[in-house]
Design a protein around this motif. Sequence first.
Motif, PDB file in Angstrom:
ATOM      1  N   ASP A 389       6.586  -3.497  -1.590  1.00  0.00           N
ATOM      2  CA  ASP A 389       5.826  -3.800  -0.571  1.00  0.00           C
ATOM      3  C   ASP A 389       5.445  -2.301   0.253  1.00  0.00           C
ATOM      4  OD1 ASP A 389       5.233  -6.111  -1.378  1.00  0.00           O
ATOM      5  OD2 ASP A 389       6.751  -7.225   0.043  1.00  0.00           O
ATOM      6  N   ASP A 390       6.558  -1.613   0.274  1.00  0.00           N
ATOM      7  CA  ASP A 390       6.278  -0.475   1.377  1.00  0.00           C
ATOM      8  C   ASP A 390       5.615   0.669   0.588  1.00  0.00           C
ATOM      9  OD1 ASP A 390       8.047  -1.532   3.115  1.00  0.00           O
ATOM     10  OD2 ASP A 390      10.007  -0.815   2.223  1.00  0.00           O
ATOM     11  N   SER A 391       5.578   0.568  -0.734  1.00  0.00           N
ATOM     12  CA  SER A 391       4.658   1.554  -1.658  1.00  0.00           C
ATOM     13  C   SER A 391       5.139   3.015  -1.575  1.00  0.00           C
ATOM     14  CB  SER A 391       3.252   1.481  -1.204  1.00  0.00           C
ATOM     15  OG  SER A 391       2.732   0.522  -1.153  1.00  0.00           O
ATOM     16  N   TRP A 392       5.747   3.668  -0.251  1.00  0.00           N
ATOM     17  CA  TRP A 392       6.247   4.868  -0.189  1.00  0.00           C
ATOM     18  C   TRP A 392       7.032   4.894   0.971  1.00  0.00           C
ATOM     19  CZ3 TRP A 392       0.777   4.301   0.592  1.00  0.00           C
ATOM     20  CH2 TRP A 392       0.387   4.499   1.746  1.00  0.00           C
ATOM     21  N   THR A 393       7.736   6.065   0.955  1.00  0.00           N
ATOM     22  CA  THR A 393       9.022   6.118   1.955  1.00  0.00           C
ATOM     23  C   THR A 393       9.225   7.578   2.279  1.00  0.00           C
ATOM     24  OG1 THR A 393      11.181   5.532   2.703  1.00  0.00           O
ATOM     25  CG2 THR A 393      10.888   5.661   0.356  1.00  0.00           C
ATOM     26  N   LEU A 394       9.885   7.887   3.117  1.00  0.00           N
ATOM     27  CA  LEU A 394      10.004   9.170   3.648  1.00  0.00           C
ATOM     28  C   LEU A 394      11.710   9.473   3.579  1.00  0.00           C
ATOM     29  CD1 LEU A 394       7.733  10.418   6.285  1.00  0.00           C
ATOM     30  CD2 LEU A 394       8.005  11.340   3.898  1.00  0.00           C
ATOM     31  N   ARG A 395      12.393   8.434   3.059  1.00  0.00           N
ATOM     32  CA  ARG A 395      13.945   8.512   3.248  1.00  0.00           C
ATOM     33  C   ARG A 395      14.814   8.216   2.004  1.00  0.00           C
ATOM     34  NH1 ARG A 395      15.522   7.206   8.753  1.00  0.00           N
ATOM     35  NH2 ARG A 395      17.663   6.464   7.481  1.00  0.00           N
TER      36      ARG A 395
END
Length: 438
Positions: A389-395
């Motif tokens: 659901d988040d599709s992308w992340t920076l972590r």
Amino acid sequence: MLWFFRIVFSSVFLLAIVLSIPISFDVGGRDSGLAYSLSLFVFYFLYSCVKLATPENSRIRWSVAKLLQASQWIVIPSLLIWSLNSFAVDANSTDWVSRTIGGLGSQKHTTWSDWFFGNGGIVESVTFGSWDKTLRYSSPVFQLAEGFCTLLVIQAAGQISRWLVNRGRSDTWILLLLILSASIIASALYFLWRVTNFPSINNVDASLIGVTVTSAAFLSAIGILTGRGNPVESSLLFSYVVLCVYQIFTDYAQSPEAQAQAAEQAASQPEFPPLPPIIMASYSTLLHLFRMLPSAVYSSLTFLHAAFQTIAPSVMISLVYRLIVFYCATRIIPAVRASGARALMQEPSLDDSDEANRLLGILSWFSPSILIAVYTSLLLQHFSTSNSDDSWTLRHGDAGGNTWRWVNVAATMGLYAVELYLGSDDADSGLVNHWKTD
């Protein structure tokens, strides 16, 4: 009083950059973040070029510089809104080459101008792709520049410690500097012990760590014994080597297994307050006062907390460290070479006869653009996409670059070894020699 306002405005600018770039990536995706960082880079690059191209006492320079400086508080949010509105794309479309080639035969672009200059056209894809590749290929350069600036800071710290020891009339500075050096080495040994407990270390990694730490300890001992170095330089060099090793094998974030173990330990412990009652009461009162703040202030604090949560811990630590060593390399080191503290309050000069100082002066003029490029490069190392659901992340992205981190460690120690070999023996310069002569 002027320096105080300068520090405040610089801090606000730094906070705006640190928070707005990850927000553009986290909300709008990769293209939105690249568009925003590139537009900021171009704005501050042109701002630096205007200041360099005009005479120092010119009214045109003063007017244009003040206008651009005042407009940045409007330009930063405007560019952020523009990038989020125009370039928010699907997170799975991260390959700019496939987007460009795939878009050639699509029916989205009906005219030649739209196909070339429009949204998703050739100019947009090539521009973002070039910026993306430039940042990725520049990551090793930033890593090596970090080691070089760190070595300059270590040498400047050694010069300052020699000056303090030789100027003082007692052994107070010697004792204080020895205690400081011992504290730095003890802290480095603690983190080195933590590295040895990481489960991801294999035999090859253990061998590399052993060779690296042994070489750093050998160089530190040679510098102290020969008098060409001192305990301050040696402790800083050893701590930087341990920092690089620590960054290679951890992302400063707890693994799921470690988090589960910590939660289990917390659940098994009795419900005792962690601090004395008077401190806990003061803490509860402080939280109650925060809840009574106006909704705008409370919302702002919540927003800041959420913005910082989008950034990986290693990105913030690497950024802060690189900012410190870069600032020291461009401002403090020329002041130490000039043997005057007043140089700290002056702008770097391009008319310096020393080529190193001249290069550092040029870099300091373009420091905002360099900051944006370095920070975006660090964020891209942790950007990843998924089908959740988040599709992308920076972590959770693969930071990579461990090979260049090892190269940086080897290059830094090699340059320090050359400096020790070419350095002159000064009987009154080292802390050890000063201790013996007294």
